[in-house]
Design a protein around this motif. Structure first.
Motif, short mmCIF file in Angstrom:
data_model
loop_
_atom_site.label_atom_id
_atom_site.label_comp_id
_atom_site.label_asym_id
_atom_site.label_seq_id
_atom_site.Cartn_x
_atom_site.Cartn_y
_atom_site.Cartn_z
N PRO A 168 -8.65 -16.76 -1.23
CA PRO A 168 -7.95 -15.91 -0.25
C PRO A 168 -6.55 -16.44 0.09
O PRO A 168 -5.62 -15.66 0.30
CB PRO A 168 -8.87 -15.93 0.98
CG PRO A 168 -10.21 -16.30 0.44
CD PRO A 168 -9.96 -17.21 -0.72
N GLY A 169 -6.41 -17.76 0.15
CA GLY A 169 -5.10 -18.33 0.45
C GLY A 169 -4.09 -18.00 -0.62
O GLY A 169 -2.91 -17.73 -0.34
N ARG B 98 -4.20 -15.37 -2.56
CA ARG B 98 -3.90 -13.93 -2.45
C ARG B 98 -2.92 -13.68 -1.31
O ARG B 98 -2.01 -12.85 -1.41
CB ARG B 98 -5.19 -13.14 -2.22
CG ARG B 98 -6.17 -13.24 -3.38
CD ARG B 98 -7.20 -12.12 -3.32
NE ARG B 98 -7.99 -12.13 -2.11
CZ ARG B 98 -9.11 -12.81 -1.93
NH1 ARG B 98 -9.58 -13.57 -2.92
NH2 ARG B 98 -9.79 -12.74 -0.79
N ARG B 99 -3.11 -14.40 -0.20
CA ARG B 99 -2.20 -14.24 0.94
C ARG B 99 -0.79 -14.69 0.59
O ARG B 99 0.19 -14.01 0.91
CB ARG B 99 -2.74 -15.04 2.13
CG ARG B 99 -1.92 -14.86 3.41
CD ARG B 99 -2.61 -15.49 4.61
NE ARG B 99 -2.79 -16.94 4.46
CZ ARG B 99 -3.94 -17.54 4.23
NH1 ARG B 99 -5.07 -16.83 4.11
NH2 ARG B 99 -4.02 -18.85 4.12
N THR C 77 2.71 -12.37 0.40
CA THR C 77 3.94 -12.74 1.09
C THR C 77 5.12 -12.81 0.14
O THR C 77 6.22 -12.37 0.46
CB THR C 77 3.75 -14.11 1.79
OG1 THR C 77 2.63 -14.03 2.69
CG2 THR C 77 4.99 -14.49 2.56
N GLU D 83 -9.72 -5.75 -0.36
CA GLU D 83 -9.53 -7.06 0.27
C GLU D 83 -10.46 -7.21 1.48
O GLU D 83 -10.53 -6.34 2.34
CB GLU D 83 -8.07 -7.21 0.70
CG GLU D 83 -7.73 -8.56 1.31
CD GLU D 83 -8.09 -9.71 0.38
OE1 GLU D 83 -8.91 -10.56 0.79
OE2 GLU D 83 -7.56 -9.74 -0.76
N ASP E 19 -10.66 -10.56 3.13
CA ASP E 19 -10.14 -11.62 4.00
C ASP E 19 -9.13 -11.04 4.98
O ASP E 19 -8.15 -10.41 4.57
CB ASP E 19 -9.47 -12.70 3.14
CG ASP E 19 -8.96 -13.85 3.99
OD1 ASP E 19 -9.79 -14.62 4.50
OD2 ASP E 19 -7.72 -13.95 4.14
N ALA F 92 -6.73 -12.35 6.90
CA ALA F 92 -5.36 -12.85 6.79
C ALA F 92 -4.68 -12.30 5.55
O ALA F 92 -3.51 -11.88 5.60
CB ALA F 92 -5.38 -14.39 6.76
N ALA F 93 -5.40 -12.29 4.43
CA ALA F 93 -4.82 -11.75 3.20
C ALA F 93 -4.57 -10.25 3.35
O ALA F 93 -3.56 -9.73 2.87
CB ALA F 93 -5.75 -12.02 2.02
N ARG F 94 -5.48 -9.57 4.02
CA ARG F 94 -5.30 -8.13 4.23
C ARG F 94 -4.07 -7.84 5.08
O ARG F 94 -3.29 -6.92 4.78
CB ARG F 94 -6.56 -7.56 4.90
CG ARG F 94 -6.55 -6.04 5.04
CD ARG F 94 -7.87 -5.55 5.62
NE ARG F 94 -7.85 -4.08 5.71
CZ ARG F 94 -8.15 -3.29 4.69
NH1 ARG F 94 -8.51 -3.81 3.53
NH2 ARG F 94 -8.12 -1.98 4.86
N ALA G 121 -1.42 -9.75 5.36
CA ALA G 121 -0.24 -10.05 4.54
C ALA G 121 0.06 -8.91 3.57
O ALA G 121 1.22 -8.56 3.35
CB ALA G 121 -0.46 -11.36 3.79
#
Length: 513
Positions: A163-164, A166-167, A171, A192, A194, A196-198, A200
């Motif tokens: 997920p990180g 993807r985030r 960005t 998606e 997650d 945070a990823a969503r 972003a």
């Protein structure tokens, strides 16, 4: 060991000197279930195996065979081994092989090959190709291709299981202005999970959408200016024949047609006798179109129009009849079908400012050409003897005759000048549209709208009205469609004429009682 030697010998006999692709991996790519074959292909691609490309091309060409569980590669033109089976390539495998070959082309020394590979892979960025993309990015030296590779790497990271990652990819992609990137983000956003990823991805989609909106606005403005420059070119000749001379010339559109067909004739002459200089035909077509239309206009003025000055209704009917004669003459000479006028190489293509904003070279050339014609016409009317006589005759014919001006000759020259400018407009129009007998009918109403709205006899008014109507027309078309936009413009013209019968930029003066 025997299998490895057999495959290695067959590869060597095929003309390849160094093969690192193992027989086991080659066998897994050539045969088996589709998922297993794709996984083996991705494994070889990630390893950067130099022998993978020739093997895949041989697979595409039908030179790979399977016999007794072994993969055999034969030389081009060689017969198939006895009792061997040809590997089955379904649509999925063909797509995967094409993508793999494009990925390997990213490492090519030829820039055009790398650019073509990027164009192929832009919609096929997945995590399995990430190592290959990063390796290509590490050695890429071209700035534009590096930017595309960065977007490709970020797009591949969107498919990552982390997920990180993807985030971070979302960005990074938020600075893009590519509609394909936005479409990719929207596709990934739906799946998606997650938060945070969503978030972003949502922000990246919004940022790219705003950037694309500015590109669309700029495209709309350019389209309006482009249409306005065309209307200006068409109306400039009418600004003389109608604005200065007061002749309602319904054959003005056919003078455009004469200029366009003169361009076609010059093009055909270059194609037949000077094919090596074809890209320069336009430099001969410009004076040819001016002279052809000017001669036709002078003949019209001498034979018909000169007897009808001061009689607007008769002039309208006579020039309408002349327009029918000219259209039929063109149909008889060239046929009723449209003829093809090809752009020179230097007018083909466009200037890509943004992924959704491209300025065609032919439209940019017409903008510049309209400015040159406008400047030349203004100088001729304001700074030359002919311009002085034209202005004198149109303002006070009797006084001009009293001081020795040959008014009949000035009428002919002025009408020929306006007709020649119409011919130049026809030459320009041939570079952006079809050339046919009905070409002028599409522009005659708009040309009169420009001259009447700007103010009869006002060159500056013609400029403002032409560009203004062009931009306004495109704005209304985007809002209500082409038909309703035309109706709205006609209604606007009626309202303006009711309030200001002499146009927006009427000549200033005072009445004498």
């Amino acid at each position: 060991m025997i299998k490895r030697l057999l495959v290695g010998c067959l590869f060597a006999l095929s003309g390849w000197s160094a093969w690192a692709l193992s027989p086991e991996l080659a066998s897994r790519i050539a045969a088996g279930e589709s998922d297993d074959r794709v996984a083996a292909l991705q494994q070889a691609l990630a390893a950067g195996d130099e022998s993978l490309g020739p093997f895949l091309r041989a697979l595409q060409d039908g030179r790979v065979w399977i016999k007794g569980g072994q993969v055999l590669v034969v030389a081009e033109g060689s017969p198939a081994p006895a009792d061997a089976e040809e590997p089955m390539l379904n649509n999925r495998m063909r797509r995967e092989i094409d993508a793999a070959l494009a990925g390997l082309d990213l490492l090519s020394k030829d820039r055009d090959t790398r650019a073509s590979a990027l164009a192929t892979l832009r919609d096929d960025a997945d995590a399995s190709k990430l190592a290959l993309f990063e390796r290509a990015l590490a050695v890429e030296s071209d700035a534009r291709l590096r930017a595309q590779l960065n977007a490709l790497v970020a797009g591949a990271k969107l498919s990552s299981g982390d997920p990180g990652q993807r985030r971070a990819a979302a960005t990074e992609l938020s600075g893009s202005a590519d509609p394909a990137t936005r479409a990719l983000l929207l596709e990934k956003l739906g799946a998606e999970t997650d938060p945070a990823a969503r978030a972003a991805m949502q922000k990246a989609v919004a940022d790219i959408g705003e950037r694309l909106a500015w590109g669309e606005r700029a495209q709309l403005l350019f389209s309006g200016l482009s249409l306005g420059s065309v209307l200006l070119l068409v109306a400039l000749g009418l600004a003389i024949t109608y604005g200065l001379m007061g002749v309602i010339n319904m054959a003005h559109g056919e003078l455009l047609m004469v200029g366009a067909y003169a361009t076609y004739c010059v093009q055909q002459g270059f194609r037949a006798w000077l094919p090596a200089a074809f890209d320069y035909y336009l430099w001969i077509a410009l004076p040819a179109s001016f002279l052809a239309a000017a001669l036709v206009g002078a003949a019209m003025e001498r034979t018909v129009i000169r007897w009808l000055y001061g009689r607007p209704l008769e002039t309208l009917l006579a020039t309408w009849g002349l327009s029918l004669v000219l259209m039929q003459a063109v149909r008889s000479l060239f046929g009723a079908q449209n003829v093809a006028v090809e752009n020179p190489a230097w007018l083909s293509g466009g200037w890509a400012l943004l992924p959704n904003l491209t300025l065609p070279y032919n439209r940019l050339a017409i903008l510049a050409f309209a400015a040159l014609v406008l400047g030349g016409m203004a100088l001729l009317l304001a700074r030359t003897r002919l311009g002085l006589m034209v202005r004198g005759v149109t303002q006070n014919r009797r006084m001009a005759a009293c001081v020795g001006v040959n008014t009949a000759r000035v009428d002919t020259l002025a009408f020929a000048l306006g007709s020649g400018i119409a011919g130049l407009a026809g030459c320009a129009l041939s570079q952006i549209g079809n050339v046919g007998p009905d070409l002028g009918q599409s522009y005659i109403v708009d040309a009169f709208m420009v001259v009447v709205l700007g103010g009869v006899g006002q060159l500056a008014g013609t400029v403002y009205a032409g560009l203004g109507l062009g931009v306004l027309s495109k704005l209304l078309e985007g809002w209500q469609g082409a038909v309703l936009a035309k109706i709205a413009l006609l209604m606007l013209l009626v309202l303006v004429i009711q309030k200001k019968p002499q146009g927006l930029f009427a000549l200033k003066g005072r009445s004498v009682e």
